[in-house]
Design an enzyme around this catalytic site. Structure first.
Site, PDB file in Angstrom:
ATOM      1  N   GLU A  57      67.334 -24.850 -11.440  1.00 27.52           N
ATOM      2  CA  GLU A  57      66.098 -25.431 -12.446  1.00 27.52           C
ATOM      3  C   GLU A  57      65.307 -24.206 -12.935  1.00 27.52           C
ATOM      4  O   GLU A  57      64.542 -23.611 -12.004  1.00 27.52           O
ATOM      5  CB  GLU A  57      65.642 -26.453 -11.629  1.00 27.52           C
ATOM      6  N   ASP A  68      52.067 -28.386 -11.770  1.00 31.94           N
ATOM      7  CA  ASP A  68      52.819 -27.490 -10.959  1.00 31.94           C
ATOM      8  C   ASP A  68      51.634 -26.929  -9.974  1.00 31.94           C
ATOM      9  O   ASP A  68      50.389 -26.892 -10.336  1.00 31.94           O
ATOM     10  CB  ASP A  68      53.118 -26.134 -11.826  1.00 31.94           C
TER      11      ASP A  68
END
Length: 269
Positions: A57, A68
């Site tokens: 990924e 994130d």
């Protein structure tokens, strides 16, 4: 060189299926493109593949990474500060797929794709040999343009399901995704945690009820034991912050060693 798109995107599903047939399940490894520079990010991704990670990924650095955690945010900020541009992700994917026989999914927030042009982005993904996209902030009922582009090109599209997702959203994610559905194990941002939230089991159970074929759990996995735990009920375990931290602290060699350690959790049945 242009890759055969069918071979590129066949491999996400078949790789996960093979990993589940032969051992406990698949390991998906996340790293940001361009961190600390493009070549090192490519070398680190290849090191993941060489040390047991099944699917890469590759994150597209973004200035507002709402999902994130701090480790990945800092890496993305450094990549952008060093001049990383969207178009460079395609070169990075191409280099990785030339050197490692693993499918590569690009993880990106939706705004950079819109700004680049959805069809152009899809075409450049195919040319680079990418398998498809993971789109954390795009929901299926707002993703018609991407769904159409991915249908045209045969690219995989991975949507997310979270503890807060309604049953309707769960079904939409299952129906719209191709490759796997990304099950978010905890509410909030990514980052390694001491224990993988029990909410992950519930999300996966609800996805199974909705008819999911393959689902991988991400956000917070940082030990081989957690990998093994997740693979008891999910098809894949997604590891991000642990690899990014290893790259920051110990470089490509550190990423390789961390991958070799964490993927032992997938050997158990």
């Amino acid at each position: 060189m242009t890759h055969d798109q069918t071979s590129a995107n066949r491999t996400v599903a078949t790789t996960i299926d093979t990993a589940n047939a032969e051992r406990a399940g698949a390991v998906v490894g996340y790293l940001p493109a361009g961190y600390p520079d493009v070549q090192t990010s490519v070398d680190a991704a290849v090191a993941l593949a060489e040390n047991g990670v099944d699917v890469i990924e590759l994150g597209l650095p973004y200035s507002d990474p709402v999902m994130d955690g701090p480790v990945i945010q800092r890496a993305a900020e450094e990549s952008l500060a060093n001049g990383f541009r969207v178009a460079q992700v395609f070169d990075a994917v191409h280099q990785i797929t030339e050197r490692a026989n693993v499918p590569v999914l690009v993880m990106t927030y939706w705004n950079p794709v819109l700004r680049y042009g959805v069809d152009r982005f899809a075409d450049d993904l195919v040319a680079a040999g990418a398998a498809g996209l993971i789109t954390p902030d795009l929901i299926p009922d707002e993703g018609a343009e991407w769904i159409a582009a991915s249908e045209r090109t045969g690219l995989d599209r991975v949507f997310l399901a979270a503890p807060s997702s309604t049953d309707v959203r769960m079904r939409q994610a299952v129906e719209a995704s191709r490759g796997f559905v990304y099950a978010v194990s905890t509410m909030g941002v990514t980052g390694a945690r001491a224990g993988v939230d029990a909410a992950a089991r519930t999300v996966v159970s609800r996805l199974r009820d909705a008819g999911v074929e393959r689902t991988c759990v991400g956000l917070g996995i940082s030990t081989a034991e957690q990998v093994a735990e997740v693979l008891e009920y999910a098809d894949g375990a997604i590891i991000g912050s642990a690899f990014v931290r290893a790259l920051a602290d110990l470089g490509v060699r550190g990423v390789a060693d961390r991958a070799a350690d964490l993927t032992t959790g997938a050997q158990r049945r």
